[in-house]
Design a protein around this motif. Structure first.
Motif, PDB file in Angstrom:
ATOM      1  N   THR A  13       0.831  -1.218   0.000  1.00  0.00           N
ATOM      2  CA  THR A  13       0.000   0.000   0.000  1.00  0.00           C
ATOM      3  C   THR A  13       0.860   1.261   0.000  1.00  0.00           C
ATOM      4  OG1 THR A  13      -0.118  -0.187   2.411  1.00  0.00           O
ATOM      5  CG2 THR A  13      -1.971  -1.080   1.151  1.00  0.00           C
ATOM      6  N   SER A  14       2.178   1.111  -0.042  1.00  0.00           N
ATOM      7  CA  SER A  14       3.069   2.269   0.083  1.00  0.00           C
ATOM      8  C   SER A  14       4.428   1.925  -0.517  1.00  0.00           C
ATOM      9  CB  SER A  14       3.213   2.598   1.580  1.00  0.00           C
ATOM     10  OG  SER A  14       4.239   3.539   1.810  1.00  0.00           O
ATOM     11  N   ILE A  16       8.001   0.939  -1.824  1.00  0.00           N
ATOM     12  CA  ILE A  16       8.547  -0.039  -2.769  1.00  0.00           C
ATOM     13  C   ILE A  16       7.474  -1.043  -3.192  1.00  0.00           C
ATOM     14  CG2 ILE A  16      10.187  -1.952  -2.996  1.00  0.00           C
ATOM     15  CD1 ILE A  16      12.022  -0.367  -1.007  1.00  0.00           C
ATOM     16  N   PHE A  36      -1.217  -1.783   5.284  1.00  0.00           N
ATOM     17  CA  PHE A  36      -2.086  -0.943   6.098  1.00  0.00           C
ATOM     18  C   PHE A  36      -2.327   0.382   5.393  1.00  0.00           C
ATOM     19  CE2 PHE A  36       0.095  -3.151   9.920  1.00  0.00           C
ATOM     20  CZ  PHE A  36      -0.742  -4.241   9.798  1.00  0.00           C
ATOM     21  N   ASP A  63      -2.399  -8.699   8.627  1.00  0.00           N
ATOM     22  CA  ASP A  63      -1.273  -8.194   9.412  1.00  0.00           C
ATOM     23  C   ASP A  63      -0.163  -9.227   9.290  1.00  0.00           C
ATOM     24  OD1 ASP A  63       0.603  -7.653  11.367  1.00  0.00           O
ATOM     25  OD2 ASP A  63      -0.886  -6.995  12.840  1.00  0.00           O
ATOM     26  N   MET A  64       0.930  -8.855   8.632  1.00  0.00           N
ATOM     27  CA  MET A  64       1.982  -9.833   8.321  1.00  0.00           C
ATOM     28  C   MET A  64       2.746 -10.297   9.562  1.00  0.00           C
ATOM     29  SD  MET A  64       1.364 -10.290   5.202  1.00  0.00           S
ATOM     30  CE  MET A  64       2.684 -11.355   4.678  1.00  0.00           C
ATOM     31  N   ASN A  90       7.812  -8.135   0.754  1.00  0.00           N
ATOM     32  CA  ASN A  90       8.304  -6.759   0.859  1.00  0.00           C
ATOM     33  C   ASN A  90       7.967  -6.102   2.191  1.00  0.00           C
ATOM     34  OD1 ASN A  90       8.955  -3.925  -0.319  1.00  0.00           O
ATOM     35  ND2 ASN A  90       6.810  -3.779   0.345  1.00  0.00           N
ATOM     36  N   GLY A 141      15.278  -7.480   0.576  1.00  0.00           N
ATOM     37  CA  GLY A 141      16.257  -7.357   1.650  1.00  0.00           C
ATOM     38  C   GLY A 141      16.711  -5.913   1.731  1.00  0.00           C
ATOM     39  N   TYR A 155      16.588  -4.800  12.577  1.00  0.00           N
ATOM     40  CA  TYR A 155      16.476  -4.671  11.118  1.00  0.00           C
ATOM     41  C   TYR A 155      17.596  -5.448  10.425  1.00  0.00           C
ATOM     42  CZ  TYR A 155      15.566  -2.288   6.646  1.00  0.00           C
ATOM     43  OH  TYR A 155      15.261  -1.998   5.331  1.00  0.00           O
ATOM     44  N   LYS A 159      17.245  -8.718   8.041  1.00  0.00           N
ATOM     45  CA  LYS A 159      17.611  -8.694   6.621  1.00  0.00           C
ATOM     46  C   LYS A 159      18.699  -9.721   6.295  1.00  0.00           C
ATOM     47  CE  LYS A 159      14.686  -5.480   5.310  1.00  0.00           C
ATOM     48  NZ  LYS A 159      13.520  -5.845   4.476  1.00  0.00           N
ATOM     49  N   ALA A 186      20.007   0.113  -1.167  1.00  0.00           N
ATOM     50  CA  ALA A 186      20.370   1.160  -0.204  1.00  0.00           C
ATOM     51  C   ALA A 186      19.114   2.008   0.008  1.00  0.00           C
ATOM     52  CB  ALA A 186      21.519   1.981  -0.770  1.00  0.00           C
ATOM     53  N   VAL A 188      15.970   3.944  -0.355  1.00  0.00           N
ATOM     54  CA  VAL A 188      15.010   4.165  -1.440  1.00  0.00           C
ATOM     55  C   VAL A 188      14.098   5.305  -0.989  1.00  0.00           C
ATOM     56  CG1 VAL A 188      13.248   3.076  -2.892  1.00  0.00           C
ATOM     57  CG2 VAL A 188      15.089   1.684  -1.915  1.00  0.00           C
ATOM     58  N   THR A 190      11.195   6.512  -0.030  1.00  0.00           N
ATOM     59  CA  THR A 190       9.856   6.073   0.376  1.00  0.00           C
ATOM     60  C   THR A 190       9.524   6.668   1.752  1.00  0.00           C
ATOM     61  OG1 THR A 190      10.545   4.166   1.684  1.00  0.00           O
ATOM     62  CG2 THR A 190      10.338   3.820  -0.689  1.00  0.00           C
ATOM     63  N   LEU A 192       9.145   5.161   4.523  1.00  0.00           N
ATOM     64  CA  LEU A 192       9.956   4.551   5.586  1.00  0.00           C
ATOM     65  C   LEU A 192      11.249   5.343   5.802  1.00  0.00           C
ATOM     66  CD1 LEU A 192      10.442   0.828   6.292  1.00  0.00           C
ATOM     67  CD2 LEU A 192      12.504   2.099   5.809  1.00  0.00           C
ATOM     68  N   VAL A 193      11.818   5.827   4.717  1.00  0.00           N
ATOM     69  CA  VAL A 193      13.062   6.605   4.790  1.00  0.00           C
ATOM     70  C   VAL A 193      12.784   8.047   5.227  1.00  0.00           C
ATOM     71  CG1 VAL A 193      14.773   7.685   3.276  1.00  0.00           C
ATOM     72  CG2 VAL A 193      14.461   5.224   3.253  1.00  0.00           C
TER      73      VAL A 193
HETATM   74  P1  NAD Z   1       6.959   1.813   3.550  1.00  0.00           P
HETATM   75  O1  NAD Z   1       6.861   2.143   4.995  1.00  0.00           O
HETATM   76  O2  NAD Z   1       6.765   2.881   2.539  1.00  0.00           O
HETATM   77  O3  NAD Z   1       5.977   0.607   3.192  1.00  0.00           O
HETATM   78  C1  NAD Z   1       5.891  -0.527   4.015  1.00  0.00           C
HETATM   79  C2  NAD Z   1       4.676  -1.314   3.628  1.00  0.00           C
HETATM   80  O4  NAD Z   1       4.544  -2.428   4.527  1.00  0.00           O
HETATM   81  C3  NAD Z   1       3.370  -0.523   3.748  1.00  0.00           C
HETATM   82  O5  NAD Z   1       2.476  -0.936   2.734  1.00  0.00           O
HETATM   83  C4  NAD Z   1       2.844  -0.950   5.116  1.00  0.00           C
HETATM   84  O6  NAD Z   1       1.437  -0.801   5.260  1.00  0.00           O
HETATM   85  C5  NAD Z   1       3.253  -2.388   5.107  1.00  0.00           C
HETATM   86  N1  NAD Z   1       3.286  -2.981   6.432  1.00  0.00           N
HETATM   87  C6  NAD Z   1       3.945  -2.573   7.539  1.00  0.00           C
HETATM   88  N2  NAD Z   1       3.675  -3.387   8.569  1.00  0.00           N
HETATM   89  C7  NAD Z   1       2.823  -4.330   8.086  1.00  0.00           C
HETATM   90  C8  NAD Z   1       2.188  -5.452   8.669  1.00  0.00           C
HETATM   91  N3  NAD Z   1       2.349  -5.788   9.961  1.00  0.00           N
HETATM   92  N4  NAD Z   1       1.375  -6.187   7.886  1.00  0.00           N
HETATM   93  C9  NAD Z   1       1.165  -5.876   6.586  1.00  0.00           C
HETATM   94  N5  NAD Z   1       1.756  -4.836   5.984  1.00  0.00           N
HETATM   95  C10 NAD Z   1       2.578  -4.072   6.736  1.00  0.00           C
HETATM   96  O7  NAD Z   1       8.392   1.130   3.399  1.00  0.00           O
HETATM   97  P2  NAD Z   1       9.355   0.901   2.130  1.00  0.00           P
HETATM   98  O8  NAD Z   1      10.462   1.849   2.254  1.00  0.00           O
HETATM   99  O9  NAD Z   1       8.585   0.818   0.880  1.00  0.00           O
HETATM  100  O10 NAD Z   1       9.950  -0.530   2.511  1.00  0.00           O
HETATM  101  C11 NAD Z   1       9.481  -1.735   1.949  1.00  0.00           C
HETATM  102  C12 NAD Z   1      10.530  -2.811   2.152  1.00  0.00           C
HETATM  103  O11 NAD Z   1      11.749  -2.405   1.553  1.00  0.00           O
HETATM  104  C13 NAD Z   1      10.857  -3.100   3.615  1.00  0.00           C
HETATM  105  O12 NAD Z   1      11.039  -4.485   3.781  1.00  0.00           O
HETATM  106  C14 NAD Z   1      12.154  -2.362   3.828  1.00  0.00           C
HETATM  107  O13 NAD Z   1      12.921  -2.934   4.833  1.00  0.00           O
HETATM  108  C15 NAD Z   1      12.799  -2.545   2.468  1.00  0.00           C
HETATM  109  N6  NAD Z   1      13.841  -1.564   2.203  1.00  0.00           N
HETATM  110  C16 NAD Z   1      13.539  -0.244   2.164  1.00  0.00           C
HETATM  111  C17 NAD Z   1      14.550   0.650   1.907  1.00  0.00           C
HETATM  112  C18 NAD Z   1      14.289   2.112   1.846  1.00  0.00           C
HETATM  113  O14 NAD Z   1      15.254   2.854   1.838  1.00  0.00           O
HETATM  114  N7  NAD Z   1      13.058   2.571   1.778  1.00  0.00           N
HETATM  115  C19 NAD Z   1      15.864   0.212   1.683  1.00  0.00           C
HETATM  116  C20 NAD Z   1      16.129  -1.149   1.724  1.00  0.00           C
HETATM  117  C21 NAD Z   1      15.103  -2.025   1.978  1.00  0.00           C
END
Ligand code: NAD
Length: 260
Positions: A13-14, A16, A36, A63-64, A90, A141, A155, A159, A186, A188, A190, A192-193
């Protein structure tokens, strides 16, 4: 029943996950969205993917961190589409804290959402892929599957664990035309960052607008955050027929971070 391939993307939903789900729909796959968020916003994303790309998109709010809900998500996808051909693990969360004050409940939650959930989805969906003689699994990862950073105990442990799970699943499924890989980005660009910026500014005593350049990109030769759409295009390639010989791999998308 349809002949289109079906992709299940957890946490889509958000960020990556949403970019990957969009790339899969654009490539003509039916999609299972999960994650979520505001129900109206999620429904609007779901409906837009359907109308923009002419595919069927199912949303499931599992809820994962809860194995029963993960299994229910997988079953619903199988019941709806008859098969799940592409699985992208993801969903992930982050918490930054020194080890002495790292909250136990955050450790448990991060392991459950980002590592155990991938075990449960693989366990539920590999049998159907074997039956079809085709499958693609991509685990999202991180560079933290390869190198560590301070203050990210759960974290980084998660990973590294996800990379280990990737290799085992790859070995076990290699004869069945199934691949399983771990993509290691690295930073991304989003939510989360972006959400880490205020904390990092405080920790390092610098203005928030300097965090990306001075902290996040400091160890990275290419001075750009990874674009979610670029990462999604790479994941889509791994999920194509042409990706058949890439399996069990840790694949950095990190602007050279781990080349050093
Ligand atoms: P984000 O916060 O934008 O998205 C996370 C997604 O996971 C959302 O859709 C959220 O609703 C969902 N989520 C969270 N908890 C949940 C749960 N309990 N059940 C179901 N869904 C749940 O994050 P992102 O930056 O897109 O990250 C996605 C993945 O990429 C993660 O595994 C993160 O570790 C990995 N990652 C991100 C980055 C980065 O820089 N953004 C870098 C390396 C890896």
């Amino acid at each position: 029943m349809t002949t289109r391939k079906t992709a299940l993307v957890t946490g889509s939903t958000s960020g990556i996950g949403l970019a990957v789900a969009t790339a899969m729909a654009q490539a003509g796959m039916n999609v299972v969205l999960n994650g979520f968020g505001d129900p109206a916003a999620i429904e609007s994303v779901r409906a837009d993917l359907e109308s923009n790309y002419g595919v069927t998109v199912l949303y499931h709010g599992a809820d994962m961190s809860k194995p029963d809900e993960v299994r229910a998500l997988c079953q619903k996808a199988l019941d709806t589409f008859g098969a799940v051909d592409v699985l992208v693990n993801n969903a992930g969360i982050q918490h930054v804290s020194p080890i002495e004050s790292f909250p136990e409940e955050k450790w448990d939650a991060i392991l459950a959402v980002s590592l155990s959930s991938a075990f449960h989805t693989c366990k539920a969906l590999v049998p159907g892929m074997r039956e079809k003689g085709w499958g693609r699994i991509v685990n999202i990862g991180s560079i933290h599957s390869l190198v560590a950073s301070a203050n990210k105990a759960a974290y980084v442990a998660t990973k590294f664990g996800l990379l280990g799970l990737t290799k085992v699943v790859a070995l076990e499924t290699a004869k069945d035309n199934i691949t399983c890989n771990c993509v290691c980005p690295a930073y991304v660009d989003t939510p989360l960052v972006r959400n880490q910026i205020p904390g990092q500014a405080k920790t390092h005593g610098i203005p928030e607008e300097d965090v990306i350049e001075k902290i996040m990109l400091a160890p990275q030769p290419v001075k750009k955050l990874v674009a979610p759409a670029d990462l999604a295009a790479f994941v889509l390639f791994l999920c194509s027929d042409a990706g058949q010989n890439i399996t069990g791999a840790a694949l950095p998308v990190d602007g050279g971070w781990t080349a050093q």
